[in-house]
Structures are given as C-alpha cells and as structure tokens.
Design a protein around this motif. Structure first.
Motif: not given
Ligand SMILES: C=CC1=C(C)c2cc3[nH]c(cc4nc(cc5[nH]c(cc1n2)c(C)c5CCC(=O)O)C(CCC(=O)O)=C4C)c(C)c3C=C
Ligand code: FE2
Length: 484
Positions: A131-133, A141-152
């Motif tokens: 979850a760390d950028p 533009l895709f920063r909103f995906l950081q946490r869902p991606l981190a989860q996955l």
C-alpha cells in the motif's frame, strides 16, 4: 539566502533545511564550521566551533507567509557538559550578543522496514508494504487503486511469503535485532558522553513510525537525529520512511518546529566500510584457499525505473559502496575477484541487473569453485539473508558447480559499526533544523473538503470494483503472478 546541498559538506549526507546562514565549509572531525551570515550591512564570514553554531539559531523560517524565529533559539547544544538529568547540554558561545547555557533532550530515531512477527502477521504486513506508493509506484491517475491492489497482491503473495517466514522460525527477527541495535547505540553514545533516548520506527510493522513519534513527543525530546538503518539511500526504503515522518511532523505544530537532523545515507563512512571489510576478511579465512574465493556482493534490488526515471541514487551508492569496501580490502592485501548482483525482485517489471540467481549460475558455469556471499543493503539478518541467500541461492550455487559456499553475517551489533553510527549521530546533532516549513495549522477550504470527499467516494467505488473483478476472474489476476 540560498540553501546549499548538505551532502557536499557533511560526510553523513545530512539533510538540513534552508537557513538564513549559508554554510561554506564544515569539518565534522574538527567540529569547525565556517558560516557566511548575511545582513543589511553586507555579509561576513566567521568561523565558529560547530557546537556553538546551531543552524536554527537566529534563523527566520517563513511559515504561512510569516517570519518566525527558529524554535531552537534558546536551546542549542554546544560544548560538552552533561547534566545529571540525563540531558545533554553544551557550553554555548552564541552569535554576537549573548552567551547562554541551555539544555537539550536528545532523541535518536532509527528507521527500519519492520517484519511480521508471526505467520498471521504476514498478509497484513504485506498489505502495508504494497500500500506504500513508494513500493508500488502507480501513475497519479491510478493512485485510487493502491489499496485494493495492495489487498489483492498481499493475499496472493502471503502463502509463498509464509513459507519463507516459516522456514526461518515463524517470523522476522528484525524487531529484536533492531531493538538490540538501538540499545547498543544508546550505550555507544553514552560512552561518547552523549545521553540520548533511542527510538525505533518501523515502516510496515510494529513498532510503527506513529508510535515512535508519539513516544518522542511524550518524552519531551527537544532535538532529534533520524538515522535510517539502510546504508544506501533508496526511494523505496529510507525515502519512504522519511517521507512518512515528514508528513507526520507537518501535521503537528509541536513536531514541525522540533530541530531534526536526517542522515540520509552513510555507506561511505569509514567505520562502516572497515567493519564490512573485517567481516569479509574473517569469513575468507574459513576457506581452504582464501585468495581463490569470489567475493559476491548481493544487494536488494529495486525496479530499474526508480533509478532511471525517478532518480533514485541507490545503484550509484551501491556501486560506490562496493568499490570503497574493495579498496579497503586491497589496502590490507586482500585482492580477490568480486562481483555485484541484485536479489529479491518482486512483480512484473524489470529490476536492477544483473540478477543474483542468474549470476550464480553463470559463475558456476565459468568454473568458479569458491564463493563468499556478502549481503550489502541491510545491517541485520532477515528473511532475505536467512532464507533467500542461505537456502535458495546456496542450493542454486551448489547445483551450478560452485563447491565451497560461505556467507558474511550481517553487521548487527558489531561494536566498530555501532560506534561509527554513534559518531554519525554526534556529527549530525548540531545541524538539526525544523523538519517542516509548511504551515501545520493550515485548514483545508470547503472546496478542498468537497473534492476530498468526491475522491474518497470514487476511490472506494472503483477500488472495490477492481478488487472484486480481479478476485473473481483469476485469469486477470494472473497479470500479478510475478508478485506471487
Ligand atoms: C535496501 C533494502 C531493501 C530495498 C531496496 C527493498 C525494496 C523493495 N522490497 C520490495 C518487496 C518486499 N520486500 C520484502 C521484505 C524485505 N525487504 C527488505 C529490504 C529492502 N526492500 C527487507 C530487509 C525485507 C525483509 C523484512 C523481514 O521480514 O525480515 C517483502 C516481504 C518478504 C517477501 O515476501 O519476499 C516484499 C514483498 C519491493 C517491491 C521493493 C522495491 C520497490
Ligand atoms: Fe524488500
């Protein structure tokens, strides 16, 4: 007044903020600093004992459009007096007008990565990491995906990571070792007549940075040295921890005026280089023909874009570090062949090359028979030394034809190394300035709040949708197979 790059002056790559005094030269060994002070009458050059030259003193820092005096005005550490309260004080010979003796309560904050202490911690630890950028760098533009991606990714990677942690005893030894280093550093500082509290701030697991900072505040620390436990600077390690620290400090009006000195990297310090050379020399002696051993430096990798696009100095610092260690060994009559490779790549992108696993195979094919692995990007044992090097790479090397394998232990609490860190802290201490020059009390406007709310709702919506799609369509999720 223009701020100059401290790295040109201060060997420990100490970060300072701009000040109304311009440093012209600095010799930390002699504790002398030459300062050019500008005033309406022009500028004059004066030589001060470094202990009497607090760069925050008489400084004017623009905050929210106002000019305020530096917070450390009345509490500069100078001279070498130690009070019975455990507070480090120094004899001050302050600027033109007055002399005063003041007291500082010194803190040293060690920054490290952190690691899961039990197998149950592995997935949430991995979530924090991904979850760390600064670890997964998504386009804005895709920063909103950081946490869902981190989860996955954390869920997908956890089983493999757990296996690794299980094979080294069920958890990371990092917290224990870092606590021991903190204790050793405190004692080394005391031996050098500096009484300081030493704190540990981990980036991805306990004790989290926020906890350490809370403790620093509670203890009433008035001057802080920040020391990342990574010899070389990378955006993904020291950079990430420092950025988090800065954001915490900027949100707190007390902390934002606390004088802080950040040691960005210290791989070039003599004490560190000599300590590494000692470890290598000792380990070489365990081979029957030490002069025939290939010294194999294995550094943790980073994606190549960090270095080539984002300007991460990590690769340059690593190469510089290796050549300093080899120079030191040569000066002692040890002139072995050596090579550097990068380990532990994660994810689908290209990482710094050459890769450790590939080089090991090549060396075996070329007929190298004896090899000494030297982990060089970290100063404590962890999963990547105990599992990746000692198990995976050792096995690969032996399969590839290498017959004699050795590995240099991590520096840990080696006394020459800890003593050198203590010197780095002492050199950095007088250079502390406020970490934040931004207005910590700035309130967001209602327009900004509205935008934040919209962004939050969109993030929540799209993030959940993407996580849902990826979880339920495993083929799509296989895009992330390299993280697993
Ligand atoms: C200088 C050291 C390190 C750099 C640079 C670094 C970059 C980096 N790491 C990952 C992904 C992972 N790192 C993991 C563990 C881990 N990383 C370091 C050091 C550096 N990382 C250490 C010391 C450790 C071990 C901590 C411990 O528990 O002992 C992990 C978890 C372990 C695993 O599953 O392999 C991941 C994942 C990235 C993506 C990255 C740069 C972008
Ligand atoms: Fe890592």
């Amino acid at each position: 007044m223009e701020a100059i790059s401290s790295s040109k002056l201060v060997p420990a790559h100490i970060t300072k903020l701009s000040t109304s005094k311009q440093i012209l030269s600095c010799n930390p060994n002699k504790h002398l600093i030459s300062v050019k002070c500008s005033s309406s009458q022009g500028s004059k050059r004066e030589s001060l004992s470094i202990s009497s030259c607090d760069l925050t003193d008489t400084r004017h820092v623009p905050v929210g459009g106002q000019l305020i005096s530096g917070s450390a005005h009345s509490r500069n550490p100078v001279g070498k007096t130690f009070s019975s309260t455990g507070v480090w004080t120094l004899d001050q010979h302050v600027s033109e007008s007055s002399s005063q003796v003041t007291e500082d309560k010194v803190g040293v904050l060690l920054l490290n990565l952190g690691g899961p202490e039990t197998l149950n911690d592995v997935q949430p630890f991995l979530f924090n990491l991904f979850a760390d950028p600064d670890i997964i760098r998504l386009p804005r533009l895709f920063r909103f995906l950081q946490r869902p991606l981190a989860q996955l990714i954390s869920v997908l990677r956890a089983p493999k990571s757990k296996e690794g942690y299980a094979s080294i005893g069920g958890g990371s030894p990092l917290r224990k070792i870092t606590d021991e280093q903190a204790q050793a550093l405190k004692m080394a500082l005391e031996a050098k007549k500096l009484h300081a509290n030493v704190y540990v701030a981990m980036r991805y697991w306990y004790p989290f940075t926020e906890e350490a900072v809370h403790q620093i505040k509670n203890d009433g620390i008035t001057r802080l040295v920040v020391l990342p436990l990574y010899p070389q600077y990378s955006i993904s390690t020291s950079g990430s921890s420092i950025r988090l620290l800065q954001s915490i400090f900027q949100e707190d009006s007390c902390l934002s005026s606390l004088p802080v000195s950040i040691i960005q990297s210290w791989y070039q310090r003599e004490g560190y280089i000599k300590s590494m050379a000692n470890l290598i020399e000792t380990e070489l002696k365990s081979f029957s023909k030490p002069e025939e051993v290939m010294i194999f430096f294995s550094a943790h990798g980073v994606p190549v874009t960090y270095v080539e696009d984002a300007g991460d100095p990590y690769r340059d610092q690593m190469e510089d570090c290796i050549s300093l260690i080899m120079k030191e060994l040569k000066s002692r009559g040890t002139d072995n062949n050596h090579t550097l490779a990068y380990q532990s790549r994660v994810g689908p992108v290209q990482w710094l090359k050459p890769y450790t696993d590939e080089v090991l195979v090549e060396l075996g094919q070329k007929g190298v028979k004896s090899l000494l692995a030297v982990p060089v990007s970290f100063v404590s044992e962890h999963i990547e030394t105990l599992e990746e090097i000692d198990m995976e790479y050792r096995e690969l090397a032996l399969e590839s034809g290498i017959e004699n394998w050795g590995r240099v232990p991590a520096l840990g609490c080696t006394s020459s190394f800890i003593s050198d860190l203590a010197d780095a802290v002492i050199e950095a201490l007088p250079l502390a300035t406020a970490i934040s020059q931004e207005n910590p009390t700035k309130k967001s406007t209602s327009a900004e709040s509205d935008t934040n709310l919209v962004r939050y709702v969109l993030t929540l919506f799209f993030g959940s949708a993407v996580a849902f799609v990826l979880l339920f369509f495993p083929k799509l999720a296989s895009t992330f197979k390299n993280y697993i």
